[in-house]
Design a protein around this motif. Structure first.
Motif, mmCIF file in Angstrom:
data_model
loop_
_atom_site.group_PDB
_atom_site.id
_atom_site.type_symbol
_atom_site.label_atom_id
_atom_site.label_comp_id
_atom_site.label_asym_id
_atom_site.label_seq_id
_atom_site.Cartn_x
_atom_site.Cartn_y
_atom_site.Cartn_z
ATOM 1 N N LEU A 99 0.807 -1.220 0.000
ATOM 2 C CA LEU A 99 0.000 0.000 0.000
ATOM 3 C C LEU A 99 0.835 1.262 0.000
ATOM 4 N N THR A 100 2.004 1.215 0.583
ATOM 5 C CA THR A 100 2.835 2.418 0.675
ATOM 6 C C THR A 100 3.343 2.877 -0.689
ATOM 7 N N ARG A 101 3.148 2.070 -1.714
ATOM 8 C CA ARG A 101 3.584 2.452 -3.060
ATOM 9 C C ARG A 101 2.412 2.810 -3.970
ATOM 10 N N LEU A 102 1.214 2.838 -3.399
ATOM 11 C CA LEU A 102 0.030 3.106 -4.203
ATOM 12 C C LEU A 102 -0.511 4.508 -3.942
ATOM 13 N N SER A 103 -1.233 5.017 -4.912
ATOM 14 C CA SER A 103 -1.918 6.294 -4.734
ATOM 15 C C SER A 103 -3.112 6.097 -3.814
ATOM 16 N N ARG A 104 -3.616 7.189 -3.283
ATOM 17 C CA ARG A 104 -4.787 7.126 -2.409
ATOM 18 C C ARG A 104 -5.982 6.500 -3.152
ATOM 19 N N ARG A 105 -6.154 6.858 -4.412
ATOM 20 C CA ARG A 105 -7.270 6.319 -5.186
ATOM 21 C C ARG A 105 -7.139 4.815 -5.350
ATOM 22 N N GLU A 131 -8.666 -0.884 -3.874
ATOM 23 C CA GLU A 131 -8.289 -2.186 -3.322
ATOM 24 C C GLU A 131 -9.148 -2.546 -2.107
ATOM 25 N N MET A 132 -9.359 -1.579 -1.250
ATOM 26 C CA MET A 132 -10.085 -1.846 -0.015
ATOM 27 C C MET A 132 -11.588 -1.903 -0.248
ATOM 28 N N GLU A 133 -12.090 -0.981 -1.058
ATOM 29 C CA GLU A 133 -13.538 -0.889 -1.246
ATOM 30 C C GLU A 133 -14.081 -2.093 -2.010
ATOM 31 N N ARG A 134 -13.368 -2.519 -3.048
ATOM 32 C CA ARG A 134 -13.813 -3.704 -3.797
ATOM 33 C C ARG A 134 -13.875 -4.930 -2.885
ATOM 34 N N THR A 135 -12.907 -5.035 -2.000
ATOM 35 C CA THR A 135 -12.879 -6.185 -1.089
ATOM 36 C C THR A 135 -14.022 -6.096 -0.087
ATOM 37 N N CYS A 136 -14.308 -4.896 0.407
ATOM 38 C CA CYS A 136 -15.463 -4.722 1.301
ATOM 39 C C CYS A 136 -16.748 -5.169 0.613
ATOM 40 N N GLY A 148 2.073 -5.850 6.453
ATOM 41 C CA GLY A 148 2.119 -4.994 7.635
ATOM 42 C C GLY A 148 2.607 -3.593 7.313
ATOM 43 N N ALA A 149 2.448 -3.175 6.058
ATOM 44 C CA ALA A 149 2.929 -1.864 5.615
ATOM 45 C C ALA A 149 1.764 -0.879 5.624
ATOM 46 N N TRP A 150 1.710 -0.044 6.674
ATOM 47 C CA TRP A 150 0.616 0.909 6.839
ATOM 48 C C TRP A 150 1.103 2.309 6.499
ATOM 49 N N ASN A 151 0.200 3.162 6.073
ATOM 50 C CA ASN A 151 0.505 4.580 5.930
ATOM 51 C C ASN A 151 -0.738 5.385 6.295
ATOM 52 N N ARG A 152 -0.603 6.691 6.284
ATOM 53 C CA ARG A 152 -1.705 7.551 6.721
ATOM 54 C C ARG A 152 -2.938 7.355 5.858
ATOM 55 N N ALA A 153 -2.748 7.197 4.559
ATOM 56 C CA ALA A 153 -3.890 7.020 3.667
ATOM 57 C C ALA A 153 -4.639 5.734 3.986
ATOM 58 N N PHE A 174 -4.826 4.152 6.914
ATOM 59 C CA PHE A 174 -5.575 4.329 8.160
ATOM 60 C C PHE A 174 -6.846 5.156 7.925
ATOM 61 N N ARG A 175 -6.703 6.247 7.186
ATOM 62 C CA ARG A 175 -7.847 7.137 6.977
ATOM 63 C C ARG A 175 -8.921 6.460 6.116
ATOM 64 N N LEU A 176 -8.517 5.820 5.042
ATOM 65 C CA LEU A 176 -9.482 5.172 4.166
ATOM 66 C C LEU A 176 -10.151 3.993 4.870
ATOM 67 N N GLY A 177 -9.384 3.260 5.661
ATOM 68 C CA GLY A 177 -9.974 2.167 6.423
ATOM 69 C C GLY A 177 -11.051 2.666 7.369
ATOM 70 N N ALA A 178 -10.770 3.788 8.042
ATOM 71 C CA ALA A 178 -11.753 4.367 8.961
ATOM 72 C C ALA A 178 -12.985 4.845 8.203
ATOM 73 N N GLU A 179 -12.784 5.453 7.027
ATOM 74 C CA GLU A 179 -13.919 5.915 6.230
ATOM 75 C C GLU A 179 -14.813 4.757 5.802
ATOM 76 N N LEU A 180 -14.216 3.587 5.646
ATOM 77 C CA LEU A 180 -14.985 2.403 5.261
ATOM 78 C C LEU A 180 -15.491 1.633 6.482
ATOM 79 N N GLY A 181 -15.285 2.209 7.673
ATOM 80 C CA GLY A 181 -15.830 1.611 8.891
ATOM 81 C C GLY A 181 -15.018 0.475 9.468
ATOM 82 N N MET A 182 -13.700 0.446 9.203
ATOM 83 C CA MET A 182 -12.865 -0.664 9.654
ATOM 84 C C MET A 182 -11.764 -0.212 10.599
ATOM 85 N N GLU A 183 -11.463 -1.063 11.565
ATOM 86 C CA GLU A 183 -10.350 -0.853 12.495
ATOM 87 C C GLU A 183 -9.130 -1.618 11.984
ATOM 88 N N PRO A 184 -7.922 -1.057 12.132
ATOM 89 C CA PRO A 184 -6.720 -1.754 11.677
ATOM 90 C C PRO A 184 -6.196 -2.711 12.750
#
Length: 277
Positions: free
Chosen positions: A155-161, A166-171, A190-195, A197-207
């Motif tokens: 994820l750390t090499r991907l754009s926010r979009r 990746e996350m929304e399709r899986t949801c 286990g590679a997390w970044n700010r995007a 965390f924020r996108l996960g929260a917007e989709l209602g998920m805890e990391p």
């Protein structure tokens, strides 16, 4: 005369109905009940609470894990993933990543069912597309399914979009197949970044990360995987294993060995449950 008697009876019926209605409103707004009606009284004396059998205790989810959701129902945006769970007693959580895989996931589910234990599966969307029956089985047997992205990218090499995709399709596919949208997510590698965390929260998920890494993906041998789980066992521990992404036969055999040993040692292997306000 007859007309007067009918009017008198009608007035009596209306008066009684008004009295009953007032009593119902008073009960519904009684202190401590808010705007909800008070529950009906129990039928007969309250039965004594019987002690839970070992299997029932193993199947009961953890409560009080992490801070509850805010009053607005929004998931907090964290700066780091959760690493362990909190709960009473010697509780542990087993997690399996990258599946489902028809070669290994069914064997893991069979072992969990044999000991009446629930676990967490962080699935990849592209794996779900060809193995929907395994996700349906996880739902039937009470396991928790989390989001592990669609294609398992870094994820750390991907754009926010791209991360959102990746996350929304899986949801979406989890909800369609499992029956509920996931409340947990785990970043690949286990590679997390700010995007993330924020996108996960917007989709209602805890990391959720992990406390004990079995490193089973390196195929170190069944005995080594067992030793790593048993050496790392402690209250609140989250164990990371895999049920896909390579040859996971060692992971399958290791679970058959360490799970009964953990249970015999007094550990309660279960799943976390988020608190909702």
């Amino acid at each position: 005369m007859e007309k007067d008697q009918l009017l008198t009876r009608r007035r009596a019926l209306l008066t009684g109905a008004a009295a009953l209605g007032a009593a119902g409103v008073a009960a519904a707004l009684a202190p401590g009940t808010g705007n909800r009606a008070a529950p009906p009284p129990a039928a007969g004396p309250r039965a004594a609470r019987r002690p839970l059998k070992p299997s029932e205790y193993r199947l009961s989810p953890l409560t009080g894990y992490g801070p509850p959701r805010s009053a607005t129902g929004r998931t907090p945006v964290r700066g780091e993933p959760l690493l362990r769970v909190s709960g009473r007693g010697r509780t542990m959580v087993l997690t399996f990543d990258d599946g489902p895989d028809p070669r290994y996931t069914p064997h893991i589910l069979d072992t969990l069912a044999r000991y009446e234990v629930r676990a967490m599966f962080f699935v990849c969307g592209e794996m779900v597309t060809a193995n929907r029956d395994l996700l349906a089985r996880m739902a039937d047997e009470g396991h928790v399914v989390g989001n592990h992205t669609w294609t398992h990218p870094l994820l750390t090499r991907l754009s926010r979009r791209r991360i959102r995709t990746e996350m929304e399709r899986t949801c979406d596919i989890i909800e369609k197949t499992y029956g509920e949208r996931p409340e947990w997510f785990r970043a690949p590698y286990g590679a997390w970044n700010r995007a993330a965390f924020r996108l996960g929260a917007e989709l209602g998920m805890e990391p959720l990360a992990w406390t004990v890494d079995t490193l089973d993906w390196t195929t170190p041998g069944t005995a080594t995987i067992v030793d790593r789980v048993e050496d790392g066992a402690a209250p609140g521990v989250v164990v990371l294993s895999h049920d896909a992404g390579g040859d996971r036969s060692q992971s399958v055999r290791a679970l058959r060995r360490y799970l009964p040993e953990l249970l015999d040692s007094g550990y309660h292997v279960t799943v976390p449950r988020r608190q909702h306000l």
